[in-house]
Design a protein around this motif. Structure first.
Motif, PDB file in Angstrom:
ATOM      1  N   LYS A 165       4.053  -0.826  -7.457  1.00  9.46           N
ATOM      2  CA  LYS A 165       4.397   0.046  -8.573  1.00  9.46           C
ATOM      3  C   LYS A 165       3.489  -0.224  -9.774  1.00  9.46           C
ATOM      4  O   LYS A 165       3.069   0.699 -10.466  1.00  9.46           O
TER       5      LYS A 165
ATOM      6  N   ASP B 177      10.844  14.640  -4.510  1.00  6.51           N
ATOM      7  CA  ASP B 177       9.571  15.313  -4.756  1.00  6.51           C
ATOM      8  C   ASP B 177       8.625  15.215  -3.560  1.00  6.51           C
ATOM      9  O   ASP B 177       7.449  15.519  -3.680  1.00  6.51           O
TER      10      ASP B 177
ATOM     11  N   THR C 173      17.329   5.199  -4.271  1.00  7.93           N
ATOM     12  CA  THR C 173      16.219   4.824  -3.394  1.00  7.93           C
ATOM     13  C   THR C 173      15.963   3.324  -3.472  1.00  7.93           C
ATOM     14  O   THR C 173      15.248   2.788  -2.638  1.00  7.93           O
TER      15      THR C 173
ATOM     16  N   ARG D 189       0.823  -1.207   0.000  1.00  5.55           N
ATOM     17  CA  ARG D 189       0.000   0.000   0.000  1.00  5.55           C
ATOM     18  C   ARG D 189       0.859   1.259   0.000  1.00  5.55           C
ATOM     19  O   ARG D 189       0.570   2.216  -0.717  1.00  5.55           O
ATOM     20  N   ALA D 190       1.922   1.217   0.817  1.00  7.49           N
ATOM     21  CA  ALA D 190       2.800   2.386   0.916  1.00  7.49           C
ATOM     22  C   ALA D 190       3.437   2.688  -0.433  1.00  7.49           C
ATOM     23  O   ALA D 190       3.458   3.836  -0.891  1.00  7.49           O
ATOM     24  N   ILE D 191       3.937   1.650  -1.103  1.00  4.62           N
ATOM     25  CA  ILE D 191       4.582   1.820  -2.411  1.00  4.62           C
ATOM     26  C   ILE D 191       3.555   2.339  -3.418  1.00  4.62           C
ATOM     27  O   ILE D 191       3.823   3.276  -4.170  1.00  4.62           O
TER      28      ILE D 191
ATOM     29  N   ARG E 105       1.228   9.025  -6.245  1.00  2.00           N
ATOM     30  CA  ARG E 105       1.421  10.411  -5.926  1.00  2.00           C
ATOM     31  C   ARG E 105       2.511  11.019  -6.805  1.00  2.00           C
ATOM     32  O   ARG E 105       2.394  12.139  -7.303  1.00  2.00           O
ATOM     33  N   SER E 106       3.577  10.233  -7.027  1.00  9.08           N
ATOM     34  CA  SER E 106       4.724  10.775  -7.768  1.00  9.08           C
ATOM     35  C   SER E 106       4.349  11.090  -9.220  1.00  9.08           C
ATOM     36  O   SER E 106       4.913  11.990  -9.814  1.00  9.08           O
TER      37      SER E 106
ATOM     38  N   LYS F 211       0.804   4.047  -2.923  1.00 12.38           N
ATOM     39  CA  LYS F 211       0.429   5.443  -2.667  1.00 12.38           C
ATOM     40  C   LYS F 211       1.533   6.397  -3.111  1.00 12.38           C
ATOM     41  O   LYS F 211       1.286   7.425  -3.718  1.00 12.38           O
ATOM     42  N   ARG F 212       2.782   6.013  -2.789  1.00 10.42           N
ATOM     43  CA  ARG F 212       3.890   6.886  -3.134  1.00 10.42           C
ATOM     44  C   ARG F 212       4.041   7.023  -4.645  1.00 10.42           C
ATOM     45  O   ARG F 212       4.215   8.109  -5.184  1.00 10.42           O
ATOM     46  N   GLU F 213       3.947   5.886  -5.329  1.00  8.74           N
ATOM     47  CA  GLU F 213       4.116   5.892  -6.776  1.00  8.74           C
ATOM     48  C   GLU F 213       3.025   6.719  -7.451  1.00  8.74           C
ATOM     49  O   GLU F 213       3.292   7.559  -8.292  1.00  8.74           O
TER      50      GLU F 213
ATOM     51  N   LEU G 229      16.917   1.849  -0.352  1.00  9.95           N
ATOM     52  CA  LEU G 229      15.886   1.998   0.684  1.00  9.95           C
ATOM     53  C   LEU G 229      14.850   0.882   0.537  1.00  9.95           C
ATOM     54  O   LEU G 229      14.475   0.238   1.518  1.00  9.95           O
ATOM     55  N   LEU G 230      14.418   0.659  -0.695  1.00  7.34           N
ATOM     56  CA  LEU G 230      13.399  -0.365  -0.931  1.00  7.34           C
ATOM     57  C   LEU G 230      13.904  -1.751  -0.528  1.00  7.34           C
ATOM     58  O   LEU G 230      13.177  -2.538   0.055  1.00  7.34           O
TER      59      LEU G 230
ATOM     60  N   LEU H 175      10.164  -5.266   3.201  1.00  9.40           N
ATOM     61  CA  LEU H 175       9.139  -5.415   2.156  1.00  9.40           C
ATOM     62  C   LEU H 175       9.521  -6.573   1.263  1.00  9.40           C
ATOM     63  O   LEU H 175      10.695  -6.799   1.020  1.00  9.40           O
ATOM     64  N   ARG H 176       8.514  -7.297   0.763  1.00  8.05           N
ATOM     65  CA  ARG H 176       8.807  -8.338  -0.217  1.00  8.05           C
ATOM     66  C   ARG H 176       9.011  -7.681  -1.569  1.00  8.05           C
ATOM     67  O   ARG H 176       8.365  -6.672  -1.876  1.00  8.05           O
TER      68      ARG H 176
ATOM     69  N   PRO I 133      18.947   7.803   0.628  1.00 11.30           N
ATOM     70  CA  PRO I 133      17.962   7.404  -0.374  1.00 11.30           C
ATOM     71  C   PRO I 133      16.656   8.161  -0.197  1.00 11.30           C
ATOM     72  O   PRO I 133      15.755   7.701   0.487  1.00 11.30           O
TER      73      PRO I 133
ATOM     74  N   MET J  54      14.187  -2.057   3.467  1.00  9.64           N
ATOM     75  CA  MET J  54      12.975  -2.024   4.291  1.00  9.64           C
ATOM     76  C   MET J  54      12.344  -3.414   4.322  1.00  9.64           C
ATOM     77  O   MET J  54      12.533  -4.196   3.405  1.00  9.64           O
TER      78      MET J  54
ATOM     79  N   LEU K  65      12.014 -10.447   6.182  1.00  8.88           N
ATOM     80  CA  LEU K  65      11.119  -9.455   6.792  1.00  8.88           C
ATOM     81  C   LEU K  65      11.431  -9.271   8.277  1.00  8.88           C
ATOM     82  O   LEU K  65      11.523  -8.149   8.764  1.00  8.88           O
TER      83      LEU K  65
END
Lengths: 287, 316
Positions: free
Chosen positions: A94, B88, A76, A2-4, A10-11, A6-8, A79-80, A85-86, B84, A83, B70
């Motif tokens: 995405k 924007d 980034t 969900r986080a990915i 938005r971008s 929403k971010r995508e 970062l992915l 995340l799978r 990272p 974190m 995880l």
């Protein structure tokens, strides 16, 4: 995921890519609707979509080029990866964001047949099924473009690859007419395709041994099959190529048919290329 | 606790990390030290799961980074060398995204984001675009991202590179504060930084772990580096000839003004007593004496010089 997602999503709308994509889609749709449906008074929206399907050639790469390439360039991706995340949820997040952007103009398209029906008889079923197929074809091409974006850190290379792939698929239907149909020629082309696949496997796995084994096994099977039943190979390569043509599947929908096999075909492409993207991300951790 | 076992990574023919084994215990500040190209970043990448090892394994609190990614990843926060960040977004949006990706939701997410912004002092900048932030603030947002979700261990790759002196001081203060509630591992090639901040030092060169100890222990174990600077009244000759009689000591005249002479003595052990006794016996007035023990810099240089490193490893 969900986080990915929403971010995508938005971008796309904090930059100009999302707006550019929407503007181009709606502009082309507007031009074709005014020419075909309004000026020439055809009640078939599927015909309009059929005429503007080449738009995908130009504007889908705009959306897909940055998906993974941008992450790599801006670091980034680290970062992915770090974190909890799978990889599959990164890819799905995405991808769903891309599909959401594509869905916006398709939802706008849904207004057209409804408006037309106020002024005459419109076959709403075929119109809407063709919009759905148009959307699904776009979604399949997005999956392909997203995978290509995961191969490189340059957005330009990603865009060119994606454009090339969509263009090839677009031209494939007409190219197959020029492929010699004899069994011998088919065999020859398949041998080359297997070698090309081996090179790609070598590139993805970094293991020459594995790639060579795959190639040898595949070539052997092919030769055995040819020796046993050569007639099977007649026109087979042309059939194989037309299977790669994402656009020709769409024509059935334009003709007013609800092509269930076509739907399965598009979903297969989507699942396959999402899997490839996950593999590609995983592979990047190994080199 | 992070356990690294036999970690190896090759890039083509070159070995970046070569059978590295180490343990990072809880509640310490670890300095990960090594010259450029020593394999620091590669090792940190493998510990955090950004990179897969060719062989060996990494366990974080018992969870393997590849088999149970995880659970393992939720126990570490990582700030890579290049923060990272999504340019924007504003720091607040970015941290909300990271928090959500780390599994925080609703009120928990809001309080976690507020608290890390407070701790890293970026609350004033929360609504500016990250693109417009200075390097120091970007680094802070990077750290805020790493500590979000309260991981037990925070790993920072060269956190002070590219910062101005004031920002470097602020960053060091921040690292010290972080160490009160997290295990901190940070890499650096700046020795003074490591000796000022860390209570454990890991020295890495050419993919090998050369030493692992406290900075004090490393200095104390350094052989042949008790350096004594002695200042005496008068011409150097008498003093030097007297001091040369001391066993296992090299004597060098640093400067001489005629009335005052500075002499440097190097020996394996502390020779202050014998030096003052010898000078007093010869009737040479002693004006001053300074003992310089080995700094981390000496240890580092000595260790990374390959010809001596093997012997020292055994001794440590």
């Amino acid at each position: 995921m969900r986080a990915i997602y929403k971010r995508e999503l938005r971008s796309y709308f904090t930059g100009f890519t999302g707006y550019l994509f929407l503007a181009l889609m709606l502009l082309f749709a507007g031009i074709y609707v005014s020419i075909i449906n309004l000026t020439n008074a055809y009640p078939t929206f599927e015909f309009t979509l059929y005429n503007m399907d080449y738009v995908y050639l130009i504007i889908l790469p705009i959306l897909t080029m940055r998906v993974f390439a941008e992450d790599r360039r801006r670091h980034t991706s680290e970062l992915l990866y770090s974190m909890p995340l799978r990889l599959s949820s990164i890819v799905l997040g995405k991808y769903f964001a891309l599909v959401t952007v594509l869905a916006i103009p398709c939802i706008v398209f849904c207004c057209f047949p409804a408006i037309f029906s106020l002024y005459g008889t419109v076959n709403l079923m075929t119109s809407y099924s063709s919009i759905f197929a148009f959307f699904l074809m776009g979604a399949a091409l997005l999956a392909v473009g997203m995978f290509l974006s995961s191969l490189t850190e340059s957005q330009v290379v990603a865009a060119v690859l994606s454009f090339g792939a969509v263009l090839l698929s677009y031209l494939m239907a007409s190219l197959t007419a020029y492929i010699p149909a004899s069994a011998y020629h088919s065999l020859f082309y398949f041998v080359i395709v297997i070698l090309l696949c081996a090179v790609i496997i070598r590139f993805l796995t970094k293991s020459t041994f594995f790639a060579a084994c795959c190639a040898i096994v595949a070539e052997l099977l092919l030769t055995i099959l040819y020796i046993c039943k050569a007639s099977l190979f007649e026109g087979l390569f042309a059939k194989f190529l037309s299977a790669l043509s994402v656009f020709s599947r769409y024509e059935n929908f334009m003709a007013g048919l609800f092509d269930f096999a076509g739907l399965v075909y598009y979903f297969t492409i989507i699942v396959l290329f999402l899997l490839f993207s996950v593999f590609s991300l995983e592979r990047r951790r190994w080199c | 606790m992070i356990e690294v076992q036999n970690l190896t990574k090759r890039y083509g023919a070159t070995i970046a990390v070569d059978h590295l084994t180490m343990t990072i215990e809880d509640h310490h500040i670890y300095g990960f030290l090594g010259p450029n190209g020593a394999g620091k970043t590669t090792t940190l990448h493998m510990i955090t799961g950004c990179l897969a090892a060719d062989s060996g394994n990494v366990k974080i609190d018992g969870y393997d980074i590849l088999r149970a990614p995880l659970q393992a990843k939720s126990r570490i926060g990582y700030l890579p060398e290049q923060p990272p960040l999504y340019d924007d977004m504003t720091p607040e949006e970015f941290l909300r995204f990271v928090g959500e990706a780390k599994g925080l939701r609703g009120k928990k997410l809001r309080t976690a984001v507020d608290s890390v912004m407070e701790r890293t002092s970026i609350a004033d900048m929360r609504r500016r675009l990250i693109r417009n932030l200075s390097k120091g603030y970007r680094q802070r947002v990077g750290i805020a991202q790493a500590i979000l979700g309260d991981p037990a261990t925070v790993i920072l790759d060269e956190p002070t590179v590219g910062l101005d002196p004031l920002q470097v001081t602020e960053m060091r203060t921040l690292i010290r504060e972080l160490a009160q509630s997290h295990t901190v591992v940070f890499s650096s090639h700046i020795l003074s930084e490591v000796s000022a901040l860390c209570d454990r030092v890991l020295i890495l060169a050419q993919g090998h772990l050369l030493a692992e100890d406290t900075p004090e222990h490393l200095s104390a174990h350094m052989p042949g580096l008790h350096r004594l600077i002695v200042t005496v009244r008068g011409e150097p000759d008498a003093a030097v000839s007297r001091l040369r009689q001391l066993p296992d000591t090299t004597v060098v005249i640093l400067s001489s003004t005629g009335t005052e002479t500075q002499i440097q003595l190097e020996s394996a052990s502390d020779r202050r007593e014998s030096v003052s006794a010898a000078l007093a016996a010869a009737g040479i007035p002693l004006l001053g004496m300074t003992l310089e023990t080995a700094t981390l810099e000496d240890v580092f240089l000595d260790l990374t010089r390959s010809e001596t490193s093997e012997e020292f490893k055994e001794e440590v």
